[in-house]
Design a protein around this motif. Structure first.
Motif, PDB file in Angstrom:
ATOM      1  N   THR A  34      -1.903 -14.464  -6.083  1.00 37.15           N
ATOM      2  CA  THR A  34      -2.477 -14.144  -4.772  1.00 37.15           C
ATOM      3  C   THR A  34      -1.443 -13.689  -3.745  1.00 37.15           C
ATOM      4  OG1 THR A  34      -4.342 -15.614  -5.174  1.00 37.15           O
ATOM      5  CG2 THR A  34      -3.903 -15.029  -2.884  1.00 37.15           C
ATOM      6  N   PRO A  35      -0.286 -14.360  -3.591  1.00 36.42           N
ATOM      7  CA  PRO A  35       0.670 -13.886  -2.573  1.00 36.42           C
ATOM      8  C   PRO A  35       1.128 -12.442  -2.817  1.00 36.42           C
ATOM      9  CG  PRO A  35       1.259 -16.095  -3.275  1.00 36.42           C
ATOM     10  CD  PRO A  35       0.167 -15.616  -4.204  1.00 36.42           C
ATOM     11  N   LYS A  36       1.313 -12.069  -4.076  1.00 36.64           N
ATOM     12  CA  LYS A  36       1.699 -10.687  -4.373  1.00 36.64           C
ATOM     13  C   LYS A  36       0.560  -9.734  -4.064  1.00 36.64           C
ATOM     14  CE  LYS A  36       5.235 -11.686  -7.781  1.00 36.64           C
ATOM     15  NZ  LYS A  36       5.723 -11.443  -9.132  1.00 36.64           N
ATOM     16  N   TRP A  37      -0.670 -10.135  -4.370  1.00 37.34           N
ATOM     17  CA  TRP A  37      -1.831  -9.301  -4.083  1.00 37.34           C
ATOM     18  C   TRP A  37      -1.954  -9.103  -2.580  1.00 37.34           C
ATOM     19  CZ3 TRP A  37      -6.532  -9.609  -1.518  1.00 37.34           C
ATOM     20  CH2 TRP A  37      -7.475  -8.637  -1.847  1.00 37.34           C
ATOM     21  N   GLN A  38      -1.760 -10.187  -1.821  1.00 37.09           N
ATOM     22  CA  GLN A  38      -1.869 -10.103  -0.368  1.00 37.09           C
ATOM     23  C   GLN A  38      -0.782  -9.226   0.236  1.00 37.09           C
ATOM     24  OE1 GLN A  38      -1.867 -14.301   0.543  1.00 37.09           O
ATOM     25  NE2 GLN A  38      -4.097 -14.388   0.570  1.00 37.09           N
ATOM     26  N   ALA A  39       0.363  -9.119  -0.445  1.00 38.26           N
ATOM     27  CA  ALA A  39       1.470  -8.292   0.060  1.00 38.26           C
ATOM     28  C   ALA A  39       1.169  -6.805  -0.083  1.00 38.26           C
ATOM     29  CB  ALA A  39       2.759  -8.640  -0.681  1.00 38.26           C
ATOM     30  N   GLY A  40       0.218  -6.442  -0.909  1.00 40.29           N
ATOM     31  CA  GLY A  40      -0.163  -5.051  -1.077  1.00 40.29           C
ATOM     32  C   GLY A  40      -0.840  -4.832  -2.411  1.00 40.29           C
ATOM     33  N   HIS A  41      -1.953  -4.111  -2.376  1.00 40.83           N
ATOM     34  CA  HIS A  41      -2.706  -3.841  -3.600  1.00 40.83           C
ATOM     35  C   HIS A  41      -3.449  -2.524  -3.462  1.00 40.83           C
ATOM     36  CE1 HIS A  41      -5.372  -6.078  -0.903  1.00 40.83           C
ATOM     37  NE2 HIS A  41      -6.331  -5.300  -1.405  1.00 40.83           N
ATOM     38  N   ALA A  42      -3.865  -1.996  -4.593  1.00 41.06           N
ATOM     39  CA  ALA A  42      -4.628  -0.757  -4.599  1.00 41.06           C
ATOM     40  C   ALA A  42      -5.993  -1.005  -3.967  1.00 41.06           C
ATOM     41  CB  ALA A  42      -4.797  -0.254  -6.033  1.00 41.06           C
ATOM     42  N   PRO A  43      -6.527  -0.016  -3.252  1.00 43.15           N
ATOM     43  CA  PRO A  43      -7.862  -0.174  -2.669  1.00 43.15           C
ATOM     44  C   PRO A  43      -8.888  -0.500  -3.744  1.00 43.15           C
ATOM     45  CG  PRO A  43      -6.818   1.826  -1.854  1.00 43.15           C
ATOM     46  CD  PRO A  43      -5.947   1.288  -2.964  1.00 43.15           C
ATOM     47  N   ARG A  44      -9.803  -1.382  -3.446  1.00 39.67           N
ATOM     48  CA  ARG A  44     -10.892  -1.814  -4.335  1.00 39.67           C
ATOM     49  C   ARG A  44     -10.406  -2.497  -5.603  1.00 39.67           C
ATOM     50  NH1 ARG A  44     -13.595   3.823  -3.613  1.00 39.67           N
ATOM     51  NH2 ARG A  44     -12.153   4.170  -5.290  1.00 39.67           N
ATOM     52  N   ALA A  45      -9.143  -2.906  -5.647  1.00 39.97           N
ATOM     53  CA  ALA A  45      -8.650  -3.624  -6.829  1.00 39.97           C
ATOM     54  C   ALA A  45      -9.277  -5.011  -6.850  1.00 39.97           C
ATOM     55  CB  ALA A  45      -7.129  -3.738  -6.807  1.00 39.97           C
TER      56      ALA A  45
END
Length: 77
Positions: A34-45
């Motif tokens: 989750t912390p890595k996802w919150q730092a940035g992710h592709a739209p609609r991932a």
């Protein structure tokens, strides 16, 4: 790590992955913490995935369906 839930080539360029998810041909599943996802992710991932306790070993031991390398499916043996 990203996974595309689709049939076809196992490896895609970022541009191919974006195009296929944008066009509804694939679903991008972001399986990072989750912390890595919150730092940035592709739209609609998608991120609402769970980790099965014990992994596939526990799944099979529970007698749940498993598809093997030989293309068979059914309960664990």
């Amino acid at each position: 790590m990203f996974s595309l839930l689709r049939r076809g080539p196992a490896r895609l360029t970022p541009q191919q992955a974006h195009r296929q998810t944008r066009d509804g041909q694939a679903v991008l599943l972001d399986v990072r913490e989750t912390p890595k996802w919150q730092a940035g992710h592709a739209p609609r991932a998608g991120v609402e995935a769970g980790d099965v306790v014990g992994g596939m070993t526990a799944w099979a031991r529970a007698g749940l369906p498993v598809t093997g390398g030989r293309g068979t499916s059914g309960g664990a043996t």
